[in-house]
Design an enzyme around this catalytic site. Structure first.
Site, PDB file in Angstrom:
ATOM      1  CB  THR A   1      -0.863   0.021   1.274  1.00 50.85           C
ATOM      2  OG1 THR A   1      -1.600  -1.182   1.341  1.00 50.85           O
ATOM      3  CG2 THR A   1      -1.824   1.199   1.276  1.00 50.85           C
ATOM      4  NE  ARG A  29      -8.550  -7.843   2.146  1.00 55.18           N
ATOM      5  CZ  ARG A  29      -7.727  -6.832   2.377  1.00 55.18           C
ATOM      6  NH1 ARG A  29      -7.116  -6.252   1.366  1.00 55.18           N
ATOM      7  NH2 ARG A  29      -7.503  -6.391   3.596  1.00 55.18           N
ATOM      8  CB  ILE A  30     -13.170  -4.400  -0.950  1.00 54.88           C
ATOM      9  CG1 ILE A  30     -13.544  -4.564  -2.438  1.00 54.88           C
ATOM     10  CG2 ILE A  30     -13.062  -2.926  -0.577  1.00 54.88           C
ATOM     11  CD1 ILE A  30     -14.861  -3.962  -2.819  1.00 54.88           C
ATOM     12  N   GLY A  31     -10.171  -4.024   0.655  1.00 54.94           N
ATOM     13  CA  GLY A  31      -9.514  -3.661   1.917  1.00 54.94           C
ATOM     14  C   GLY A  31      -9.893  -2.260   2.352  1.00 54.94           C
ATOM     15  CG  ASP A  32      -7.081  -0.142   4.760  1.00 55.91           C
ATOM     16  OD1 ASP A  32      -6.540  -1.243   4.535  1.00 55.91           O
ATOM     17  OD2 ASP A  32      -6.476   0.933   4.712  1.00 55.91           O
ATOM     18  CB  THR A  51      -0.451   1.447   5.034  1.00 52.71           C
ATOM     19  OG1 THR A  51       0.088   0.193   4.606  1.00 52.71           O
ATOM     20  CG2 THR A  51       0.547   2.087   5.975  1.00 52.71           C
ATOM     21  N   GLY A  52      -1.738  -1.126   6.376  1.00 57.44           N
ATOM     22  CA  GLY A  52      -1.580  -2.190   7.371  1.00 57.44           C
ATOM     23  C   GLY A  52      -2.663  -3.224   7.223  1.00 57.44           C
ATOM     24  CD  GLU A  53      -5.940  -6.959  10.224  1.00 61.97           C
ATOM     25  OE1 GLU A  53      -6.703  -7.800   9.775  1.00 61.97           O
ATOM     26  OE2 GLU A  53      -6.274  -6.128  11.055  1.00 61.97           O
ATOM     27  N   GLY A  54      -5.918  -4.373   6.834  1.00 61.40           N
ATOM     28  CA  GLY A  54      -7.112  -3.653   6.370  1.00 61.40           C
ATOM     29  C   GLY A  54      -8.335  -3.875   7.223  1.00 61.40           C
TER      30      GLY A  54
END
Lengths: 131, 199
Positions: A1, A29-32, A51-54
């Site tokens: 990211t 899959r959709i993240g943050d 950024t990181g664990e969505g």
């Protein structure tokens, strides 16, 4: 990211985030990163990119929370970033960068390092990875 | 009113054993992007134009997880997403599920400026990209040898690659690469930590 946050000389804030997501993720899959208020947020007060664990960033509406604690708790930018990273992530791991409308820049993370760089009008410039 | 300020990131969660040479490459890219943004700010570009300009640069370089160099899905393909937001009027644009748009952040900007919506995804986003005439490339353009190797590691570890919280154990960590987190009973989102592995 990857992400970028900017406040220009007229005090206007903006934020942008872009990602490929997680390695070996399920298709669809959709993240943050594309979720306004989670991975990216900008308003009159500040601009934030996470950024990181969505999944943890989404549950914590991390980017909007920085603006919210500035607005409702009157915290400064770095205080707001530190508060949100400390209080909103549960066991999640994430990092963020932020700017405020009065020309401040801040970042915070609870992961093993974060690739980041920041600079301000008065000549300050820093590029780092670790704490 | 203060002056201008800018910050960039290339992702959180770094392999604790990342080779020094890779660390230097990352710092050089971050410095290059900062300087790109600084000269744009000194030329009085607006904040929204500068964030788009800088993220495009980061997407085009394969070093970080976005655009070219994106993480791979379980099928070995790339699905990218991006968003952008302009503070003064809180306008925003977002895209997900892109497979052929060279710079996702610029499509997100077009969603904000040229569409009645704030978020387009998958085939609808790709259709909008064709209408807007943005640069489109084959999905292979985004896939790198290094990430194919990381996907193989992630599959062997049966892991969804996330970030470095627990130094990899057993699997050798490749540069900015993957490794399996040891299972120490820690829970994340109600799941055992072992399904998440370092990015």
């Amino acid at each position: 990211t990857v992400g970028c946050v900017v406040v220009d000389s007229q005090g206007r804030c903006a934020a942008a985030t872009s990602t490929g997501g997680l390695m070996n993720k399920m298709t669809g899959r959709i993240g943050d990163s594309p979720l306004i208020g989670s991975g990216t947020y900008a308003c009159n007060l500040c601009g934030v990119s996470c950024t990181g664990e969505g999944e943890a960033i989404i549950r914590g509406t991390l980017a909007r929370d920085v603006a919210a604690v500035m607005e409702y708790k009157g915290l400064g930018l770095q205080e707001a970033v530190d508060y949100v990273v400390r209080e909103r992530l549960d066991e999640g791991k994430a990092g963020m960068i932020a700017v405020s409308n009065n020309g401040e820049v801040a970042y915070g993370f609870n992961t093993t390092g974060m690739f980041r760089g920041c600079a301000t009008d008065d000549g300050f410039m820093e590029v780092g990875i670790w704490e | 009113m203060g002056g201008w300020a800018i910050a960039v990131h290339g992702g959180a969660g770094v392999d604790p054993n990342l080779p020094t040479q890779r660390q230097e490459e990352a710092k050089q890219l971050l410095t290059r992007c900062l300087n790109l943004g600084i000269s744009a700010l000194r030329s009085s570009l607006s904040a929204i134009d500068v964030v788009e300009l800088v993220v495009r640069e980061l997407e085009s370089d394969p070093l970080f997880n976005s655009g070219r160099g994106s993480a791979l899905t379980e099928k070995g393909t790339v699905e990218m997403e991006a968003s952008i937001m302009d503070g003064p009027k809180r306008r925003c644009g977002a895209v997900s599920g892109l497979t052929t748009v060279k710079n996702p952040v610029s499509l997100a900007r077009l969603v904000m400026d040229k569409s009645p919506h704030s978020y387009l995804a998958f085939s609808g986003a790709e259709e909008f990209a064709r209408q807007q005439g943005v640069e489109m490339v084959d999905n292979e353009y985004f896939v790198t040898e290094e990430n194919l190797g990381m996907l193989k590691l992630a599959k062997e570890a049966n892991a969804i690659v996330f970030d470095y919280r627990i130094p990899a154990l057993g699997l050798e960590t490749c540069s900015a690469g993957a490794g399996a987190a040891i299972d120490n009973g820690l829970q994340m989102n109600g799941l055992p930590i072992s399904i998440y592995a370092p990015e």
